[in-house]
Scaffold this active site. Structure first.
Site, short mmCIF file in Angstrom:
data_model
loop_
_atom_site.label_atom_id
_atom_site.label_comp_id
_atom_site.label_asym_id
_atom_site.label_seq_id
_atom_site.Cartn_x
_atom_site.Cartn_y
_atom_site.Cartn_z
N HIS A 270 39.99 55.40 28.06
CA HIS A 270 40.21 54.11 28.70
C HIS A 270 41.58 53.48 28.45
CE1 HIS A 270 39.16 50.60 30.86
NE2 HIS A 270 37.88 50.55 30.56
N TYR A 386 30.52 38.79 31.30
CA TYR A 386 31.85 39.35 31.55
C TYR A 386 31.83 40.10 32.87
CZ TYR A 386 36.04 42.24 30.53
OH TYR A 386 37.26 42.87 30.56
N THR A 399 43.62 43.95 33.47
CA THR A 399 42.41 43.26 33.91
C THR A 399 42.42 41.81 33.42
OG1 THR A 399 41.22 43.94 31.92
CG2 THR A 399 40.99 45.35 33.88
#
EC number: 2.3.1.21
Length: 536
Positions: A270, A386, A399
């Site tokens: 990630h 979230y 993000t």
């Protein structure tokens, strides 16, 4: 909290903000470098489940049952994509068809590995790599992607992968579970790497894996979506998320996973990028495999193989007993984590985003408000929620957080649960909640979110040694409901109306909080670019 916020705003924040303004003058993006370092690279917990995420194959169609053939086409398509990337032939994704999204994250898609360190990991990115590393039945192989300067054709790659599948040689001592080191704690992996893999044949073999274009896992089991087996999609997802804890190289930018029945999937590290980036590659691969490369009648890649190709090379290891103990310890940590994950994927057919849009509602807002209602009915309370929003309209943007649990959405949920409101009142409350959510998403996308800014203020406070009870409180709250999405049809390689069965089931990620960790796999009806839907 109001008192803490007021004190922070009046006394602490102005000083911290000056440093952020100063950073913004010289940094390309005042958030992204710290986000990558402190949220990802400094994390010491296992990457598996906690950080890496997965993507699924087409679930309603099967191009071939021949495992080696499917991998041959997929690997060839991936290197075609890499070549387009290197030549800058890939057009940027456009928001609303007008605003280009930053493509910076694509740069480290290939030839990239996360190298473990005792305090922080680093990303190693190479400008070129001419091979892939392959794992099958406990053995590691090196497969060249080129013959001279020519990219191998799919049929040649199929031959090479078939040779690996047919190789009867057993794993070397300690080799089978070696990749469990990448699935356990980062400190333990860093220590083992320094102690046992810094010289000799172990260093050579590890370099081959870490310098590969990407990693390929040839699994011995089969997974797919079976409409008659409710658990099939969930088992498929779990296999992609963590496998058996030692048949994925979790440090590579991504692992291409191939099951025995020809079904594919990805497991992606990630730190280097967010899901829409790998989604772009995956869409290209699946579209190219199906509509451009194709297969012969018997399921093999098109063409004739070159039998004179040098066979794949076995990687050689010399793993001492102490190293095997470290591998086993990492494996036990990873297995406990994998066994603790409950994943449920299901197909929802009654309606999709088309019907929601006909009702003049944002599909994103609809799903988020539905999740609030479902969570309240299940738990009897609301929680911090979230939702990820991309900020790629800014250079090197990553993000931002949309806090989906709003006063408007809770008012609607409470009215629904009460059951005494008229239909018109409920519609009015829903409309207000939907509009609030859309506006919040729009703000997050355009740089007016709050969470990344608070995160950066917190980093500055740590650098300066300033104690802030407000930031400590805000950043310690658990995200009990964490949701995300994967954009589909970013590059429009085919018309989904013409090929309605060519559907990917999206992807998924692990729980972000305990003990009531929640997560959402986005199946096809909800797998869309939320930025576009919000603006619509």
């Amino acid at each position: 909290m109001e008192t803490l916020a007021k004190e922070f705003q009046d006394n602490t924040a102005p000083r911290l903000q000056k440093y952020l303004v100063l950073k913004s003058w010289w940094a390309t993006n005042y958030v992204s470098d710290w986000w990558e370092e402190y949220v990802y690279l400094r994390g010491r917990t296992p990457l598996m489940v906690n950080s890496n995420y997965y993507a699924m194959d087409f679930v309603l169609i099967r191009n071939t049952n021949v495992q080696a053939a499917r991998v041959g086409n997929a690997v060839h398509a991936m290197i075609m994509y890499r070549r387009k990337l290197d030549r800058e032939e890939i057009k940027p994704v456009m928001a609303l068809g007008m605003v280009p999204m930053c493509s910076y994250q694509m740069e480290r898609m290939f030839n990239t590995t996360r190298i473990p360190g005792k305090e922080t990991d680093v990303l190693q990115h190479l400008s070129e790599s001419r091979h892939v590393a392959v794992y099958h039945k406990g053995r590691f192989f090196k497969v060249w992607l080129y013959e001279g300067s020519r990219l191998l054709k799919p049929r040649d790659l199929e031959l090479q992968f078939q040779r690996i599948l047919d190789d009867p040689s057993p794993p070397q001592p300690g080799e089978e579970k070696l990749a469990a080191l990448t699935a356990g704690g980062r400190v333990e992996w860093a220590q083992a790497r320094q102690t046992f893999f810094s010289s000799g044949k172990n260093r050579t073999a590890l370099d081959t894996i870490e310098r590969a274009a990407f990693f390929v896992a040839l699994d011995e089991e089969s997974h797919c979506y079976n409409p008659d087996d409710e658990a099939s999609l969930s088992l498929y997802g779990k296999a992609l998320l963590h496998g058996n804890c030692y048949n994925r190289w979790f440090d590579k930018s991504f692992t291409l996973i191939s099951f025995k029945n020809g079904i594919l999937g990805l497991n992606t590290e990630h730190s280097w990028a967010d899901a829409p980036i790998i989604g772009h590659l995956w869409e290209f691969v699946l579209g190219t495999d199906t509509f451009h490369l194709g297969y012969s009648e018997n399921g093999h890649c098109v063409g004739e193989p070159n039998m004179k190709l040098v066979p794949p090379q076995r990687l050689q290891w010399d793993i001492p007993e102490q190293c095997r103990e470290a591998i086993e310890n990492s494996y036990q940590v990873a297995k406990a984590l994998a066994d603790d994950v409950e994943l449920y994927c299901f197909q929802f057919l009654p309606f999709g985003k088309g019907l929601i849009k006909k009702c003049r509602t944002s599909p994103d807002a609809f799903v988020q408000i539905a999740l609030q209602l479902a969570h309240f009915r299940d738990k009897g309370k609301f929680c911090l929620t979230y939702e990820a929003s991309m900020t790629r309209m800014f250079r090197e943007g990553r993000t931002e957080t949309v806090r989906s649990c709003t006063s408007e959405s809770t008012a609607f949920v409470q009215a629904m649960v009460k059951g005494s409101h008229t239909k018109e009142d409920l519609q009015d409350l829903f409309r207000k909640a939907s509009e609030k959510h859309q506006n919040m998403y729009r703000l997050a996308m355009t740089g007016a979110g709050i969470d990344r800014h608070l995160f950066c203020l917190y980093i500055v406070s740590k650098y300066l040694g300033v104690s802030s009870p407000f930031l400590a409180e805000v950043l310690s709250e658990p995200w009990s409901l964490s949701t995300s999405q994967i954009p589909q049809y970013q590059i429009r390689m085919f018309d989904p109306n013409q090929y309605p069965n060519h559907l990917g089931a999206g992807g998924g990620f692990g729980p972000v909080s305990a003990p009531e960790g929640w997560w959402l796999v986005a199946p096809e009806p909800w797998s869309f670019s939320l930025g576009v839907q919000t603006w619509a």
